[in-house]
Design a protein around this motif. Structure first.
Motif, mmCIF file in Angstrom:
data_model
loop_
_atom_site.group_PDB
_atom_site.id
_atom_site.type_symbol
_atom_site.label_atom_id
_atom_site.label_comp_id
_atom_site.label_asym_id
_atom_site.label_seq_id
_atom_site.Cartn_x
_atom_site.Cartn_y
_atom_site.Cartn_z
ATOM 1 N N PRO A 14 -35.117 9.611 25.598
ATOM 2 C CA PRO A 14 -35.190 8.797 24.053
ATOM 3 C C PRO A 14 -34.444 8.329 23.405
ATOM 4 O O PRO A 14 -33.571 7.282 24.703
ATOM 5 C CB PRO A 14 -34.409 10.366 23.689
ATOM 6 N N GLN A 15 -34.805 7.780 22.591
ATOM 7 C CA GLN A 15 -34.116 7.009 21.491
ATOM 8 C C GLN A 15 -32.648 8.472 20.733
ATOM 9 O O GLN A 15 -32.773 9.455 20.708
ATOM 10 C CB GLN A 15 -34.883 6.686 19.886
ATOM 11 N N ASP A 16 -31.810 7.114 21.257
ATOM 12 C CA ASP A 16 -30.970 8.079 19.975
ATOM 13 C C ASP A 16 -30.688 8.532 18.258
ATOM 14 O O ASP A 16 -31.379 7.741 17.913
ATOM 15 C CB ASP A 16 -29.826 7.447 20.085
ATOM 16 N N PRO A 17 -30.949 9.862 18.292
ATOM 17 C CA PRO A 17 -31.320 10.396 16.951
ATOM 18 C C PRO A 17 -29.915 9.884 16.427
ATOM 19 O O PRO A 17 -28.903 9.391 16.299
ATOM 20 C CB PRO A 17 -31.076 11.972 17.513
ATOM 21 N N PRO A 18 -29.846 10.045 15.138
ATOM 22 C CA PRO A 18 -29.033 9.695 13.440
ATOM 23 C C PRO A 18 -28.263 10.123 14.290
ATOM 24 O O PRO A 18 -27.607 11.618 14.432
ATOM 25 C CB PRO A 18 -29.755 9.858 12.196
ATOM 26 N N GLY A 19 -27.002 9.356 14.258
ATOM 27 C CA GLY A 19 -25.522 10.721 14.091
ATOM 28 C C GLY A 19 -25.424 10.528 15.797
ATOM 29 O O GLY A 19 -24.618 12.099 15.568
ATOM 30 N N GLY A 20 -25.564 10.464 16.859
ATOM 31 C CA GLY A 20 -25.804 11.411 17.455
ATOM 32 C C GLY A 20 -26.287 10.720 19.290
ATOM 33 O O GLY A 20 -27.251 9.870 18.546
ATOM 34 N N ARG A 21 -26.312 11.037 20.551
ATOM 35 C CA ARG A 21 -27.246 10.289 21.427
ATOM 36 C C ARG A 21 -27.684 10.973 22.106
ATOM 37 O O ARG A 21 -27.673 12.768 22.131
ATOM 38 C CB ARG A 21 -25.689 10.421 22.641
ATOM 39 N N ALA A 22 -28.844 11.286 22.284
ATOM 40 C CA ALA A 22 -30.121 12.217 22.845
ATOM 41 C C ALA A 22 -29.578 11.668 24.587
ATOM 42 O O ALA A 22 -30.134 10.753 24.988
ATOM 43 C CB ALA A 22 -31.565 11.412 22.278
ATOM 44 N N ARG A 23 -30.029 12.388 25.242
ATOM 45 C CA ARG A 23 -30.586 12.798 27.069
ATOM 46 C C ARG A 23 -31.764 14.147 26.789
ATOM 47 O O ARG A 23 -31.698 14.643 26.692
ATOM 48 C CB ARG A 23 -28.955 13.171 27.199
ATOM 49 N N VAL A 24 -32.294 13.593 28.345
ATOM 50 C CA VAL A 24 -33.279 14.834 28.919
ATOM 51 C C VAL A 24 -33.300 14.432 29.791
ATOM 52 O O VAL A 24 -32.509 13.433 30.866
ATOM 53 C CB VAL A 24 -34.560 13.704 28.871
ATOM 54 N N ILE A 25 -34.154 15.571 30.792
ATOM 55 C CA ILE A 25 -33.255 16.173 32.580
ATOM 56 C C ILE A 25 -34.736 15.624 32.779
ATOM 57 O O ILE A 25 -35.440 16.181 33.070
ATOM 58 C CB ILE A 25 -33.195 17.230 33.087
ATOM 59 N N LEU A 26 -35.095 14.546 33.861
ATOM 60 C CA LEU A 26 -36.328 15.613 34.643
ATOM 61 C C LEU A 26 -35.859 15.902 36.225
ATOM 62 O O LEU A 26 -35.555 15.143 36.882
ATOM 63 C CB LEU A 26 -36.991 13.723 35.162
ATOM 64 N N GLY A 27 -36.908 16.816 36.293
ATOM 65 C CA GLY A 27 -36.554 17.715 37.414
ATOM 66 C C GLY A 27 -37.746 17.061 38.577
ATOM 67 O O GLY A 27 -38.758 17.005 38.284
#
Length: 227
Positions: A14-27
């Motif tokens: 993901p790209q960072d959203p305004p004001g924070g960091r984005a993170r995802v999990i691939l299982g």
């Protein structure tokens, strides 16, 4: 092909959203010795090569094995690897923490096959990590508490390998850990095989199936196909 799997993993970053960091999990899930951990490590390496070091991180479910002391206390050491021989709640709490806590390093455990024990803080997920690749046998289970896992993943891939190949790997794994050939065969038939049959029933709950024709190594090509 490995290239297509890497591209699909990169597309999840993901790209960072305004004001924070984005993170995802691939299982990644699948029966024992299907190649989950090897593929997970390869994807982390390949994503880091293309998107920058630290973009991807690794969360192995095997780090949440109960210790041998706890298995002895519960009388479950002879079925080590079954769903109830893991700290499932601990794994789920860690996955949720990694999605929520993106501003500090988070240390995660792994499993040492030489010691036959989980090892704390074996890996670190840095604040800049955007994609977590996790793998384990029961990530597609619909039995509590494992049924809380699927909702945490952006995608869940089922890694599939022929049973004869998996069981050969499993026997070799036992022998590498000190078992003789007869004990290795007994363990696979008594523990790994029923665990594998259980996991195979979860296949249809996954986003896609990745068929493995061999054990990939860094730099190898065309070891995986996917649909």
């Amino acid at each position: 092909m490995l290239a297509s799997l890497v591209a699909d993993a990169l597309a999840l970053v993901p790209q960072d959203p305004p004001g924070g960091r984005a993170r995802v999990i691939l299982g990644l899930t699948g029966a024992p010795a299907a190649g989950k951990s090897t593929l997970a490590r390869y994807l982390v390496h390949a994503v880091d090569e293309r998107a920058g070091k630290g973009t991807a991180g690794y969360l192995p479910m095997d780090g949440f094995h109960l210790s041998n002391a706890q298995l002895d206390r519960l009388g479950r050491r002879n079925r080590k690897g079954a769903p109830d021989t893991f700290d499932a709640h601990g794994y789920l709490a860690m996955a949720r923490r990694l999605l929520a806590e993106t501003d500090t390093p988070v240390y995660v455990p792994d499993y040492d096959r030489r010691l036959h024990e989980p090892i704390a803080a074996q890996h670190v997920i840095e604040p800049g990590t955007r994609l977590i690749v996790t793998e384990g046998n029961y990530l597609a289970s619909d039995e509590p508490p494992w049924d809380g896992a699927r909702g945490l993943f952006a995608q869940l891939w089922y890694v599939e390998t022929e049973d004869r190949v998996r069981e050969r790997r499993l026997r070799r794994r036992q022998m590498a850990g000190g078992a003789n050939a007869d004990d290795a065969r007994d363990w696979v038939e008594r523990s790994d095989r029923p665990n594998g049959e259980l996991v195979k029933g979860m296949r249809e709950r996954c986003t896609r199936v990745v068929r493995v024709s061999g054990v990939p190594r860094l730099g190898s090509r065309d070891r995986f196909s996917a649909r």
